[in-house]
Motif scaffolding. Structure first.
Motif, PDB file in Angstrom:
ATOM      1  N   GLU A   1     -23.743  41.771   2.853  1.00 62.48           N
ATOM      2  CA  GLU A   1     -22.466  41.577   3.519  1.00 62.48           C
ATOM      3  C   GLU A   1     -22.251  42.628   4.600  1.00 62.48           C
ATOM      4  O   GLU A   1     -22.817  43.727   4.555  1.00 62.48           O
ATOM      5  CB  GLU A   1     -21.322  41.638   2.498  1.00 62.48           C
ATOM      6  N   SER A   2     -21.398  42.282   5.555  1.00 66.79           N
ATOM      7  CA  SER A   2     -21.061  43.205   6.627  1.00 66.79           C
ATOM      8  C   SER A   2     -20.519  44.515   6.059  1.00 66.79           C
ATOM      9  O   SER A   2     -19.737  44.514   5.104  1.00 66.79           O
ATOM     10  CB  SER A   2     -20.009  42.569   7.546  1.00 66.79           C
TER      11      SER A   2
ATOM     12  N   LYS B   1     -29.619  35.593   4.819  1.00 67.27           N
ATOM     13  CA  LYS B   1     -28.578  34.801   4.170  1.00 67.27           C
ATOM     14  C   LYS B   1     -28.818  34.706   2.667  1.00 67.27           C
ATOM     15  O   LYS B   1     -27.884  34.827   1.867  1.00 67.27           O
ATOM     16  CB  LYS B   1     -28.518  33.411   4.788  1.00 67.27           C
TER      17      LYS B   1
ATOM     18  N   ARG C   1     -25.045  40.776  11.913  1.00 71.92           N
ATOM     19  CA  ARG C   1     -24.079  40.433  10.859  1.00 71.92           C
ATOM     20  C   ARG C   1     -23.312  41.654  10.361  1.00 71.92           C
ATOM     21  O   ARG C   1     -22.649  41.612   9.328  1.00 71.92           O
ATOM     22  CB  ARG C   1     -24.815  39.746   9.695  1.00 71.92           C
TER      23      ARG C   1
END
Length: 358
Positions: free
Chosen positions: A172-173, A167, A196
């Motif tokens: 990002e995905s 996190k 994720r």
């Protein structure tokens, strides 16, 4: 009650101690399983490092000196709750966030209690640990896990470490990330990344750890950087762009450098491992001219509930990371010595404290 006590370097003893008592706002737990991690290994083989207590120096929050009950990665069953505790009942299966914090310093007040200036930890700093028949924990750190098997629940703590790092990295995905080092933390970081939606390339020299990573299914590829050029491979798989994010889960200079080199323009390196030696860094060529950034993560802060949900939803399978289950009386020979001498054969060794249905 029985407990494993840490007296100092290479000195663990199975002894009888008094059972702890509830105070307002606390929960009494019978630990079921306790995992052994790298910090435990360091304490056992190298001895305590401040602020961990010594035989003469108290921890600033717990006031305890050695010996202390060992163990901080644990799950268990609630046996009793204080009169003012709500939302948790005897019989509940739980994972414990073993932190001990002051609640008063700037990090604590800003929600970054993992960076508390006086931080401690159950099983390292006193206040009881997971290698005992019972311990008492503040209610705020006790997380019900429902029907999640208790052996898997013992891995929620290290999974939270991995989740916190992912996190914090900002990945990002759909992006590509490189994970350097497929030890326990690296394996869990890869699992969180895949959950994720991130493409994961792992770097690992151990044949056994490479094989495990492939079987676990959380990496799209695992490369031995001594046999294949990691940077070229990453560029080939990203249309020459390089990775968006990399994770140093090994704590070695060479891995730190490889992770930086695998990044594309503007990429970010998140250091998860604890480096025991200073790292050399050519800031101009490795950071400035490519706008790379380097960050680091430590522990977790408010990540346990999300980690539990990752497992309960089926996005992360913790069962496959449990490589051995041992008894408390075997913790030195089959636990610490095994991890020292045959670390690549294990992912997570659990100590079965109180026999429970999983």
């Amino acid at each position: 009650m029985k407990a494993v006590l840490y007296y100092g370097k290479e000195d663990l003893r199975n002894e009888e101690i008094d059972e702890p008592e509830l105070v307002p706002g606390t929960v009494k737990i019978a630990p079921a399983y306790n995992g052994i991690c790298g910090s435990d290994l360091s304490l056992y083989f190298n001895g305590p490092v401040p602020p961990a207590p010594t035989a003469d120096e108290k921890h600033p929050l717990t006031g305890d000196t050695l010996p202390i009950v060992f163990g901080h990665e644990f799950s268990g069953v609630v046996t009793e709750v204080a009169d003012d505790v709500e939302g948790i009942s005897p019989g509940d299966h739980v994972a414990v966030e073993p932190v001990i914090v002051c609640g008063e310093c700037f990090p604590c007040q800003s929600g970054q209690y993992n960076l508390c200036t006086k931080a401690g930890c159950h099983g390292i700093s006193g206040n009881g640990g997971g290698l005992a028949e019972q311990l008492v924990v503040d209610k705020q750190w006790v997380h019900p896990v429902g029907d999640l098997p208790l052996d898997q629940a013992a891995l929620i703590e290290p999974l939270s470490v991995a989740l916190h790092a992912v996190k914090k990295s900002g990945v990002e995905s759909g992006q590509t990330a490189v994970v350097g080092g497929m030890g326990p933390v690296g394996q869990l970081v890869a699992a969180v990344l895949k959950a994720r939606g991130v493409h994961v390339i792992a770097s690992e020299v151990s044949a056994k750890r490479k094989e495990f990573a492939k079987k676990a299914g959380y990496v799209d590829a695992v490369i031995d950087p001594t046999e294949e050029d990691l940077v070229d491979y990453v560029k080939d798989k990203t249309d020459n762009a390089g990775a968006a994010v990399a994770f140093d889960c090994a704590g070695a200079q060479v891995v730190f450098e490889q992770m930086l080199d695998s990044l594309g323009a503007g990429g970010h390196l998140e250091v998860v491992a604890v480096h025991t030696k200073a790292v050399d860094l050519d800031i101009t060529n490795k950071l400035t001219l490519s706008e790379h950034s380097v960050g680091a993560s430590f522990g977790y802060a408010g990540d346990h509930e999300e980690a539990i949900e990752l497992v309960k939803s089926g996005k992360v399978n913790l069962e496959q990371f449990i490589s051995s289950v041992i008894k408390p009386e075997d913790i030195v020979e089959k636990g610490f010595n095994q991890l020292r001498d045959h670390a690549d054969e294990e992912v997570k060794i659990l100590v079965e404290v109180n026999a429970q249905d999983k």
